[in-house]
Design a protein around this motif. Structure first.
Motif, PDB file in Angstrom:
ATOM      1  N   GLY B 148     -20.695  47.122  17.596  1.00  0.00           N
ATOM      2  CA  GLY B 148     -20.650  47.128  16.124  1.00  0.00           C
ATOM      3  C   GLY B 148     -19.296  46.233  15.848  1.00  0.00           C
ATOM      4  N   ALA B 149     -18.759  45.608  16.614  1.00  0.00           N
ATOM      5  CA  ALA B 149     -17.430  44.877  16.291  1.00  0.00           C
ATOM      6  C   ALA B 149     -18.162  43.348  15.679  1.00  0.00           C
ATOM      7  CB  ALA B 149     -16.684  44.428  17.591  1.00  0.00           C
ATOM      8  N   ASP B 150     -17.357  42.773  15.153  1.00  0.00           N
ATOM      9  CA  ASP B 150     -17.660  41.295  14.436  1.00  0.00           C
ATOM     10  C   ASP B 150     -17.817  40.362  15.811  1.00  0.00           C
ATOM     11  OD1 ASP B 150     -18.048  42.074  11.908  1.00  0.00           O
ATOM     12  OD2 ASP B 150     -15.973  41.271  11.423  1.00  0.00           O
ATOM     13  N   ILE B 151     -18.848  39.731  16.172  1.00  0.00           N
ATOM     14  CA  ILE B 151     -18.830  38.911  17.393  1.00  0.00           C
ATOM     15  C   ILE B 151     -18.755  37.468  17.101  1.00  0.00           C
ATOM     16  CG2 ILE B 151     -20.497  38.345  19.326  1.00  0.00           C
ATOM     17  CD1 ILE B 151     -22.062  40.867  18.206  1.00  0.00           C
ATOM     18  N   ILE B 152     -17.837  36.749  17.574  1.00  0.00           N
ATOM     19  CA  ILE B 152     -17.601  35.202  17.409  1.00  0.00           C
ATOM     20  C   ILE B 152     -17.484  34.661  18.758  1.00  0.00           C
ATOM     21  CG2 ILE B 152     -15.954  33.584  16.503  1.00  0.00           C
ATOM     22  CD1 ILE B 152     -14.975  35.977  14.561  1.00  0.00           C
ATOM     23  N   ARG B 153     -18.416  33.512  18.677  1.00  0.00           N
ATOM     24  CA  ARG B 153     -18.395  32.793  20.133  1.00  0.00           C
ATOM     25  C   ARG B 153     -17.524  31.748  20.187  1.00  0.00           C
ATOM     26  NH1 ARG B 153     -24.024  31.028  21.787  1.00  0.00           N
ATOM     27  NH2 ARG B 153     -23.435  29.101  20.384  1.00  0.00           N
ATOM     28  N   ARG B 155     -16.606  27.681  22.251  1.00  0.00           N
ATOM     29  CA  ARG B 155     -17.284  27.053  22.885  1.00  0.00           C
ATOM     30  C   ARG B 155     -17.013  27.096  24.487  1.00  0.00           C
ATOM     31  NH1 ARG B 155     -16.318  22.929  18.506  1.00  0.00           N
ATOM     32  NH2 ARG B 155     -18.305  22.884  17.393  1.00  0.00           N
ATOM     33  N   LYS B 164      -8.512  27.723  17.969  1.00  0.00           N
ATOM     34  CA  LYS B 164      -8.965  27.563  16.499  1.00  0.00           C
ATOM     35  C   LYS B 164      -9.520  28.718  15.845  1.00  0.00           C
ATOM     36  CE  LYS B 164     -12.708  24.944  15.971  1.00  0.00           C
ATOM     37  NZ  LYS B 164     -13.569  23.658  16.033  1.00  0.00           N
ATOM     38  N   ARG B 165     -10.470  29.547  16.892  1.00  0.00           N
ATOM     39  CA  ARG B 165     -11.088  30.644  16.222  1.00  0.00           C
ATOM     40  C   ARG B 165     -10.106  31.749  16.121  1.00  0.00           C
ATOM     41  NH1 ARG B 165     -16.358  29.455  15.860  1.00  0.00           N
ATOM     42  NH2 ARG B 165     -16.850  27.302  16.858  1.00  0.00           N
ATOM     43  N   ARG B 167      -7.021  31.635  15.639  1.00  0.00           N
ATOM     44  CA  ARG B 167      -5.995  31.030  14.456  1.00  0.00           C
ATOM     45  C   ARG B 167      -6.745  31.595  12.921  1.00  0.00           C
ATOM     46  NH1 ARG B 167      -6.943  27.102  11.085  1.00  0.00           N
ATOM     47  NH2 ARG B 167      -7.941  26.116  12.660  1.00  0.00           N
ATOM     48  N   ARG B 168      -8.018  31.439  13.094  1.00  0.00           N
ATOM     49  CA  ARG B 168      -8.951  31.464  11.748  1.00  0.00           C
ATOM     50  C   ARG B 168      -8.619  33.162  11.583  1.00  0.00           C
ATOM     51  NH1 ARG B 168     -13.924  27.619  13.415  1.00  0.00           N
ATOM     52  NH2 ARG B 168     -13.041  25.824  12.588  1.00  0.00           N
ATOM     53  N   LEU B 169      -8.714  33.857  12.458  1.00  0.00           N
ATOM     54  CA  LEU B 169      -8.879  35.288  12.300  1.00  0.00           C
ATOM     55  C   LEU B 169      -7.441  35.853  11.901  1.00  0.00           C
ATOM     56  CD1 LEU B 169     -10.726  36.405  15.572  1.00  0.00           C
ATOM     57  CD2 LEU B 169     -11.504  36.518  13.369  1.00  0.00           C
ATOM     58  N   GLY B 361     -28.156  25.727  28.011  1.00  0.00           N
ATOM     59  CA  GLY B 361     -28.644  24.357  27.404  1.00  0.00           C
ATOM     60  C   GLY B 361     -30.482  24.437  27.664  1.00  0.00           C
ATOM     61  N   ASP B 362     -31.177  23.318  27.438  1.00  0.00           N
ATOM     62  CA  ASP B 362     -32.269  23.210  27.387  1.00  0.00           C
ATOM     63  C   ASP B 362     -33.149  23.012  28.631  1.00  0.00           C
ATOM     64  OD1 ASP B 362     -32.469  23.905  24.576  1.00  0.00           O
ATOM     65  OD2 ASP B 362     -32.010  21.784  24.063  1.00  0.00           O
TER      66      ASP B 362
END
Lengths: 80, 391
Positions: B148-153, B155, B164-165, B167-169, B361-362
């Motif tokens: 139920g938490a916000d999920i951020i990936r 790289r 970076k992510r 910092r944005r939070l 990957g593919d």
């Protein structure tokens, strides 16, 4: 703070490489069924939008996104 | 429209494989001859895809311990840890795991999946944020979806992208769980944990590391990548499994946070399932003792890993970025991967065939895992099987 139209313009921009010749993008364009994006490509597209606007977009919004409009609306909601 | 429509791509792949006469998914091990040899789909093979890193599945001490527990405590606990399923040996294993990891608290789970899925679904909840490595294991993805938490990936293995992510939070990092793995299961590449720990120190949050594939492999005591990189203090939760280097089944979480004892009673994959069978706990305890007593197993494992990696590289295969006990050959054409997997089996080597989305990957992977129990001759046999593949 960016609004719906700012997000929409950016979505059109990042979707350009996925647009087949002769196909016009609009707000009803479906990301997976129409443009043929894989779930991985949708996530990469969102990463580009995150970097452009310097925002965090949680994966949780993905199930609610089918069309370009859905994505722009969800992005706008994040600011709310 | 039917419920089954969404399974059509899987039905198509299965039909395609059946037409080729190849069944790589669910290959049947008909007989085990040792920890490293067996009969698979009718072929006598060297087992090079079993994650049996320390080769302890046939260790006499582990088998004797399991047999004794079986006779004294029966075949199963028939209940949850919260009801009748906590036996004295479950607690002993938790104490031994805590001591091994030099942590104050430990929880034992019935499977590795239950441990990683359980902790990643429980620690963060609605209103919290999870920032996870993009290549995290499926069990971690399953867990965070349930949270139920916000999920951020972020790289894969990219501490700058994590920074970076975070910092944005902004202030939301106070309620943030960062998730990564020590060694990644598909390519055997390792997380840059020193850098990730530094990012965590700068921005805040708690750090959970899945050391499923690095337990017994790295660090002075074999505690994994965090120990090797000297950042164990920055790792709030270590999760992992008994089903690889310890040769059994089950999972664990260790931590210095006293709240782990409360988290235990909020984790549904701990509560709503039967506890591990006594024989499993007994063999796991014996394997953990051996892991600590015989560091030479780790050296042999890495000697074998380098022998296989260097050999495959010399043969010109496209490999994972660094030598590790997981050596993955990358193949862009999945039809070629299927054909090669079958050829390898016929040439006496069993490896794992991995296709997207399980592979990053593919592309497809022929994933080999090395064991301390492999002899150099067996590694050479695996290499010879690869050498015979048509170009």
């Amino acid at each position: 703070m960016p609004d719906y139209d700012d997000y929409l313009a950016r979505i059109y921009e990042v979707l350009k490489p996925f647009t087949k010749q002769g196909l016009l993008l609009n707000e009803d364009s479906e990301l997976v069924t129409e443009l043929g994006l894989t779930s991985l490509q949708v996530m990469e597209l969102i990463e580009q939008i995150e970097d452009y606007f310097d925002i965090c977009v949680p994966l949780n919004i993905l199930p609610d996104i089918r069309t370009v409009r859905d994505l722009a609306e969800q992005l706008e909601k994040l600011d709310a | 429209m039917s419920l089954f429509d969404k399974f059509q791509p899987l039905i198509d792949i299965r039909a395609e494989l059946e037409a080729l006469g190849v069944m790589p998914f669910g290959a049947v091990t008909e007989k085990l001859l040792s920890a490293t040899e067996g009969i698979v789909n009718g072929h006598r093979v060297i087992l090079a895809g079993t994650n049996n890193y320390l080769g302890l599945t046939f260790e006499p001490e582990c088998i004797a311990a399991a047999r004794q527990a079986l006779e004294e405590q029966g075949t199963g606990t028939t209940g949850s840890r919260m009801a009748n399923g906590t036996f004295a040996d479950h607690l002993r294993l938790e104490q031994e795991l805590a001591a091994f990891f030099d942590r104050r608290h430990a929880i034992v789970f019935s499977t590795g999946y239950a441990a990683t899925m359980g902790m990643s679904s429980t620690l963060a909840g609605p209103g919290d944020v999870i920032v996870m490595d993009a290549d995290s294991h499926a069990s971690l993805y399953d867990g965070v979806r349930l949270s139920g938490a916000d999920i951020i990936r972020f790289r894969h293995n990219d501490p700058d992208d994590l920074a970076k992510r975070l910092r944005r939070l902004g202030e939301r990092t106070e309620n943030c769980l960062i998730i990564t793995e020590g060694m990644f299961s598909m390519l055997g590449d390792q997380a840059p944990l020193a850098e990730i720990a530094a990012v965590k120190r700068e921005y805040g949050g708690m750090l959970l590391v899945d050391e499923a594939h690095s337990l017994g492999m790295l660090g002075e005591h074999g505690r994994g990548v965090a120990e090797r990189d000297g950042v164990e203090k920055d790792v709030d939760f270590v999760v992992g499994t008994f089903s690889k280097s310890l040769g059994a089944i089950g999972g664990y979480c260790v931590s210095n946070h006293p709240q782990l004892e409360a988290v235990r009673f909020a984790t549904r994959s701990y509560i709503f399932t039967a506890s591990p069978s006594p024989s499993v706990i007994a063999s796991t305890r014996a394997a953990l003792r051996i892991l600590q007593r015989r560091p030479e197993l780790r050296e042999r494992l890495w000697d074998n890993a380098r022998r296989l990696y260097d050999g495959l590289k010399a043969l010109g295969f496209q490999l994972s970025p660094e030598p590790s006990p997981v050596v993955a050959v990358t193949i862009e054409d999945r039809h070629q991967a299927i054909a090669w997997w079958n050829e390898l089996l016929q040439h006496g080597a069993y490896v794992n065939l991995v296709m997207p989305p399980a592979s990053p990957g593919d592309y497809a992977l022929l994933r080999c895992s090395v064991s301390a129990a492999h002899t150099p001759d067996q590694i050479d046999h695996i290499l010879a099987a690869f050498e015979r593949l048509p170009g």
